[in-house]
Design an enzyme around this catalytic site. Structure first.
Site, PDB file in Angstrom:
ATOM      1  N   HIS A 192       1.012  -1.089  -0.438  1.00 35.44           N
ATOM      2  CA  HIS A 192       0.194  -0.398  -0.540  1.00 35.44           C
ATOM      3  C   HIS A 192       0.776   1.234   0.058  1.00 35.44           C
ATOM      4  O   HIS A 192       1.629   1.236   0.434  1.00 35.44           O
ATOM      5  CB  HIS A 192      -1.236  -0.192   1.035  1.00 35.44           C
ATOM      6  CG  HIS A 192      -1.712   1.435   0.558  1.00 35.44           C
ATOM      7  ND1 HIS A 192      -2.430   1.363   0.204  1.00 35.44           N
ATOM      8  CD2 HIS A 192      -1.770   2.011   1.625  1.00 35.44           C
ATOM      9  CE1 HIS A 192      -3.360   2.612   0.383  1.00 35.44           C
ATOM     10  NE2 HIS A 192      -2.695   3.140   1.649  1.00 35.44           N
TER      11      HIS A 192
ATOM     12  N   SER B 273       3.774   1.024   2.183  1.00 38.19           N
ATOM     13  CA  SER B 273       4.078  -0.328   3.738  1.00 38.19           C
ATOM     14  C   SER B 273       3.130  -1.787   2.804  1.00 38.19           C
ATOM     15  O   SER B 273       2.832  -1.964   1.660  1.00 38.19           O
ATOM     16  CB  SER B 273       2.342   0.001   4.432  1.00 38.19           C
ATOM     17  OG  SER B 273       2.612   0.880   5.203  1.00 38.19           O
TER      18      SER B 273
HETATM   19  C1  GAR Z   1       0.903   0.542  -6.000  1.00 33.34           C
HETATM   20  O1  GAR Z   1       1.272   1.367  -6.099  1.00 33.34           O
HETATM   21  C2  GAR Z   1      -0.062  -0.406  -4.512  1.00 33.34           C
HETATM   22  O2  GAR Z   1       0.904   0.147  -3.654  1.00 33.34           O
HETATM   23  C3  GAR Z   1      -1.148   0.484  -4.767  1.00 33.34           C
HETATM   24  O3  GAR Z   1      -1.919  -0.145  -6.282  1.00 33.34           O
HETATM   25  C4  GAR Z   1      -0.539   0.234  -7.111  1.00 33.34           C
HETATM   26  C5  GAR Z   1      -0.896  -0.860  -8.186  1.00 33.34           C
HETATM   27  O4  GAR Z   1       0.209  -0.232  -9.360  1.00 33.34           O
HETATM   28  N1  GAR Z   1      -2.722  -0.006  -4.074  1.00 33.34           N
HETATM   29  C6  GAR Z   1      -3.123  -0.195  -3.043  1.00 33.34           C
HETATM   30  O5  GAR Z   1      -3.458   1.168  -3.252  1.00 33.34           O
HETATM   31  C7  GAR Z   1      -4.158  -0.238  -2.078  1.00 33.34           C
HETATM   32  N2  GAR Z   1      -5.041   0.195  -2.206  1.00 33.34           N
HETATM   33  P1  GAR Z   1       0.891  -1.613 -10.478  1.00 33.34           P
HETATM   34  O6  GAR Z   1      -0.279  -1.942 -11.154  1.00 33.34           O
HETATM   35  O7  GAR Z   1       1.640  -0.645 -11.425  1.00 33.34           O
HETATM   36  O8  GAR Z   1       1.949  -2.110  -9.442  1.00 33.34           O
END
Ligand code: GAR
Length: 188
Positions: free
Chosen positions: A109, A136
């Site tokens: 997150h 986190s």
């Molecule tokens: C990431 O930044 C992750 O931390 C976030 O979604 C993004 C996915 O990126 N997750 C959340 O916000 C969970 N609540 P990605 O598809 O490029 O891996």
């Protein structure tokens, strides 16, 4: 050989970082399956390019969360998955999956939890005037971005551009997720 499942809903940069670390031996496991709840998401094409099996489903096609999670549990069981890594999976995990994989599901997150849970953590933190941001990784429970924290990494940022925070944060995410998965698998 240990087996991972990665769940994603969007771009999949964390999925790619994990899959590459597995392929290069930096994580002692393979990605047995990528699960995606958004037909058409970019992560599906990325999995195809990397030759990783996918399960893509439309939650609206099922009568309930329990129904699609039953199907997911069967897929994970069949592949003897040791650890489920949520990587931008924008859905609260339900009872069916939690019960079956209790203590084996982690999430990343983009905030220093317990601050700024939910889908717009970075935007909310910028609006708040935060000066120290962070990433986190935590065990997953039935709460949105809840569960005991496993790892965190902070970084200072004094500006007000959410895109820049995302850029800095994602680089840290990719490193921290690989390190943390590696550590958890080595402890098992
Ligand atoms: C990431 O930044 C992750 O931390 C976030 O979604 C993004 C996915 O990126 N997750 C959340 O916000 C969970 N609540 P990605 O598809 O490029 O891996």
């Amino acid at each position: 050989m240990k087996h991972l499942a990665v769940f994603a809903s969007g771009t999949g940069t964390n999925f790619v970082a994990i899959a590459k670390a597995c392929a290069e031996g930096r994580i002692p496991a393979d990605v047995a399956i990528m699960v995606c709840d958004k037909p058409g998401a970019a992560v599906i094409e990325r999995a195809r390019e990397l030759g990783i099996e996918t399960f893509v489903f439309d939650p609206h096609a099922y009568a309930s969360k329990a129904d699609f999670e039953k199907e997911i549990v069967a897929l994970l069981d069949a592949r003897k998955v040791d650890l489920v890594c949520l990587a931008g999976y924008m859905r609260i995990v339900g009872e069916t999956l939690l019960k079956a994989y209790e203590g084996k599901i982690i999430n990343i997150h983009p905030s220093l939890l317990p601050a700024f849970r939910g889908a717009h953590a970075v935007e909310q933190a910028v609006a708040y005037g935060v000066k120290v941001y962070g990433i986190s990784i935590h065990w997953v429970n039935d709460q949105l971005d809840g569960g005991r924290i496993i790892a965190q990494r902070a970084f200072p940022y004094e500006g007000s551009d959410p895109e820049e925070v995302h850029r800095i944060g994602q680089k840290i995410e990719h490193e921290l997720y690989v390190e943390t998965i590696n550590k958890l698998l080595c402890e098992r």
